[in-house]
Design an enzyme around this catalytic site. Structure first.
Site, mmCIF file in Angstrom:
data_model
loop_
_atom_site.group_PDB
_atom_site.id
_atom_site.type_symbol
_atom_site.label_atom_id
_atom_site.label_comp_id
_atom_site.label_asym_id
_atom_site.label_seq_id
_atom_site.Cartn_x
_atom_site.Cartn_y
_atom_site.Cartn_z
ATOM 1 N N ALA A 241 4.695 33.209 -6.042
ATOM 2 C CA ALA A 241 4.205 34.589 -6.106
ATOM 3 C C ALA A 241 5.238 35.610 -5.652
ATOM 4 C CB ALA A 241 2.936 34.719 -5.251
ATOM 5 N N HIS A 242 6.256 35.176 -4.911
ATOM 6 C CA HIS A 242 7.081 36.140 -4.158
ATOM 7 C C HIS A 242 8.522 35.640 -4.081
ATOM 8 C CE1 HIS A 242 8.526 38.114 -0.410
ATOM 9 N NE2 HIS A 242 7.592 38.996 -0.601
ATOM 10 N N PHE A 243 9.397 35.937 -5.012
ATOM 11 C CA PHE A 243 9.265 36.759 -6.198
ATOM 12 C C PHE A 243 9.726 35.942 -7.398
ATOM 13 C CE2 PHE A 243 10.790 39.382 -2.633
ATOM 14 C CZ PHE A 243 9.784 40.339 -2.538
#
Length: 765
Positions: free
Chosen positions: A658-660
């Site tokens: 999710a990041h990134f």
């Protein structure tokens, strides 16, 4: 075709279009030919690429299917009367053509226009041949050019006695002084099973290529080959990066053939054979396996394999695969390997059917090219729950929910408009988190010009809080079944608008070097908690100042967040844009002897929190701690207690995906959340609360501060968090613990924070 063709109605075998699913032509737009004349003619057809098309692979039509969709040369030659001569005794087979791909692969919503012409006819004894060409366009733009197409009509005996393709790798043409760039990470496997190939097709390259490929676990959508019935390789028998007769690299793969194979049904009616276009598709899959086995996909999250554009590919077909055959062997003879921003593999490919050389393609180019996971989503995740104003540029570009998701998973120009089109290629651009760690619904107002790094520019971004959000469900409820937004989520919800504003003002546009965005420090004041019925959070961010030095950009922001019921948080924070080299050489925060002593102190009160939880842990994604490696009830600088906890770094952890995208790093907010969880674990181990007691994170009045000087990346091994209790207070609302913490990763001290607080709520379990 009308009464003229009644004479061939009784022929069991004649020239036909394929039956579904390989009938890919949707409509005939025009037909310019004299029926039964065996002259020249033109047919124009269309194929709609729909979102539910069976052949789509990661949002695109495969290259072989694109060729197959230009199949109406069959209809045209039939209309010209070829079966008046074949009389059911001869069948159609493609002999070869020259291909050139242009533009992007066809995507849902596009209509392919095929302009197909029969250019002439010839005879070689009893064998009739015809020649054709076609152009495939979308809205007038070329996508595929086919020239020098040749096909013939053969008896079963002629097909059975084919001499095959006259091509030998030992003596074949190949480029002198080839470019052979080194791999980025080469697999140690020299062969691959069906299970390993299936893993690659399912997006698990680490299970295909083995150790060293774990970074792919962080991918939002990893480059891969087709799966299911479109997986046209059963095993790789030889994978040799320096092998083959040219000594440049070689792969040999096998597909076991069966009369039950899906592509025999209806291709063609009463004349089953494997489409040559699928043989070509199988060779592209073999080339993709080879390219991926060299590690070129590992740092290209969201990308996909594409045939190179503008290069001519000469294809020859001199054999067939029918239900009587047993195996199709695909060989890849590497000619060149070009690394760089968009890696390309050039190779000759050969398909052999039961020992007969049936298909050869000269100098096929397969590239890894940027693509965008957002394009493949039929429905947007986490849709906005409420209506509200949406800011637009003067040109009308809307900063709506989709544009915000594009900041995470889409093309940069879809996030910020044409000004960011330069990043719609291989260049890296700073990204915002994607779901489930994406907490923005729409941009409601912007005060300041786009593309100008001007202090005073401000933005208001709304986040519509879903009452059933995952983070409410995964935290223990407070008395009365109340829940609170975790600190890490609230912090992200107010920091992500800072990242958006930094991109909006064009920070990355000022540099020709790829830059990576990181939070450096912050100090906040918490005014109120955020419950599930908070409605919308509106975060107002103002750029205070910006400075550049040594290829780096540092920016400060003032932030205010309000819910429908009133103020939630005020914050001042600093972010930076850094080149990759600067991040790779971070030394972290200063380390004093006392810091090292706390890290290396012998274990005390150790506990495996996965096997023996304390009853205060949240579930699933917010269960961040693996073990307690030190518990000192009277330790720490204030003598109120110290706890040391550890977390093992796994590239497959959800937050890396999710990041990134393209820049996987543990969110700093989760590092601070781990410190809060450590405080709660301390309270449980010290017997200050009963098992199951709920905690309110960062209650109103909390004033947290933090500093980051490093990052946790998938290649790291262990995170260690040390928290000292700095304040302990009993009150009518429950026990309040405040602490300061540090976070280490593999011996580097990279985070420190103070003013962290949790309250054990009175009346809880």
């Amino acid at each position: 075709f009308g009464p003229l063709f009644r004479r061939q109605d009784g022929y069991a075998r004649q020239v036909r279009m394929p039956e579904p699913p390989l009938l890919l032509c949707d409509r005939v737009v025009s037909l310019e030919a004299e029926p039964g004349s065996m002259g020249r003619g033109v047919i124009r057809t269309e194929t709609d690429v729909t979102a539910d098309a069976w052949y789509l692979h990661d949002g695109a039509m495969p290259a072989g299917i694109q060729i197959e969709a230009g199949q109406a040369d069959l209809m045209l030659i039939s209309y010209l009367g070829i079966d008046f001569f074949n009389r059911g005794e001869r069948v159609y087979r493609l002999l070869g053509c020259k291909l050139r791909y242009e533009g992007t692969p066809p995507a849902p919503g596009e209509t392919l226009h095929y302009d197909i012409a029969v250019d002439g006819h010839a005879s070689a004894g009893p064998v009739r041949l015809f020649f054709f060409h076609y152009d495939c366009t979308v809205d007038g733009e070329p996508r595929l050019v086919v020239r020098d197409g040749q096909a013939g009509f053969f008896t079963d005996e002629e097909l059975d006695t084919s001499a095959g393709v006259i091509w030998d790798a030992e003596t074949a043409e190949r480029r002198e002084n080839p470019r052979l760039d080194p791999p980025e990470r080469a697999t140690r496997h020299t062969a691959l099973s069906r299970e390993q190939l299936r893993a690659f097709s399912e997006g698990r390259p680490w299970d295909c290529f083995g150790p060293g490929f774990e970074r792919a676990k962080t991918h939002t959508r990893t480059p891969r080959i087709q799966g299911g019935k479109m997986l046209l390789l059963d095993r790789v028998d030889v994978l040799d990066h320096a092998g083959g007769p040219w000594g440049r690299g070689y792969l040999r793969a096998t597909l076991d053939l069966s009369p039950d194979d899906w592509f025999f049904e209806g291709h063609f009616k009463n004349d089953p054979c494997m489409p040559g276009t699928l043989m070509f598709e199988g060779t592209l899959q073999a080339m993709a396996v080879y390219l991926a086995s060299l590690g070129f996909t590992l740092r290209r999250d969201g990308w996909r394999f594409e045939v190179t554009r503008g290069d001519e590919i000469d294809i020859k077909c001199r054999g067939q695969a029918t239900p009587r055959n047993r195996e199709l062997v695909t060989e890849v003879f590497v000619e060149e390997l070009v690394g760089g921003p968009e890696p390309v593999l050039y190779a000759d490919v050969l398909c052999t059917v039961d020992g007969l050389k049936a298909f050869h393609a000269r100098r096929v180019g397969l590239a890894l090219r940027p693509a965008w996971p957002l394009d493949t989503l039929a429905e947007l995740p986490d849709p906005p729950r409420r209506d509200g104003p949406v800011a637009r540029t003067p040109e009308g570009f809307a900063f709506d929910h989709r544009s915000l998701l594009a900041c995470a998973w889409g093309r940069p120009s879809e996030a910020f408009g044409p000004v960011y089109r330069r990043f719609d290629g291989p260049r890296h651009v700073a990204r915002l988190p994607g779901p489930p760690y994406h907490f923005m619904s729409r941009v409601e107002a912007v005060d300041g010009p786009q593309g100008e790094v001007r202090p005073g520019t401000a933005v208001t971004i709304a986040y519509d809080v879903p009452p059933d959000a995952w983070y409410f469900a995964e935290t223990p409820p407070l008395p009365g079944n109340g829940r609170r937004m975790p600190w890490c989520v609230l912090l992200e919800a107010v920091l992500q608008p800072c990242g958006w504003l930094a991109s909006y003002v064009g920070s990355a546009l000022t540099s020709d070097t790829d830059l990576y965005f990181r939070n450096l420090d912050g100090k906040a004041v918490i005014h109120a908690p955020v419950p599930p019925d908070a409605g919308s959070l509106r975060t107002r961010v103002r750029l205070l100042r910006s400075s550049s030095s040594g290829g780096m950009i540092v920016q400060a922001f003032a932030v205010r967040c309000e819910a429908d019921a009133g103020p939630v948080l005020d914050l001042e924070t600093v972010f930076g844009f850094f080149p990759a080299e600067a991040l790779a050489h971070q030394v972290g925060l200063p380390v004093e002897p006392a810091h090292r002593e706390a890290l290396e102190a012998p274990p005390a009160g150790s506990r495996d929190l996965r096997a023996a939880p304390l009853g205060v842990e949240p579930a699933d994604r917010l269960a961040l701690l693996d073990r307690v490696s030190g518990f000192w009830p009277a330790g720490g600088a204030a003598g109120l207690g110290r706890i040391r906890v550890e977390m093992d770094v796994d590239p497959g952890q959800w937050f890396f995906r999710a990041h990134f995208m393209g820049d996987p790093v543990q969110p700093g907010s989760l590092g601070l959340e781990a410190m809060l969880r450590a405080l709660e674990s301390f309270a449980a181990l010290a017997g200050l609360v009963r098992p199951g007691t709920p905690f309110e994170p960062m209650p109103a009045g909390s004033r947290p501060t933090w500093t980051y000087r490093g990052q946790v990346v998938p290649e790291d091994e262990r995170v260690t968090v040390i928290v000292d209790v700095t304040r302990r207070e009993e009150g009518p609302e429950g026990l309040l613990l405040e602490g300061s913490g540090v976070l280490w990763v593999d011996g580097r001290r990279i985070y420190e924070a103070a003013g962290l607080a949790v309250r054990a709520v009175a009346g809880g379990a």
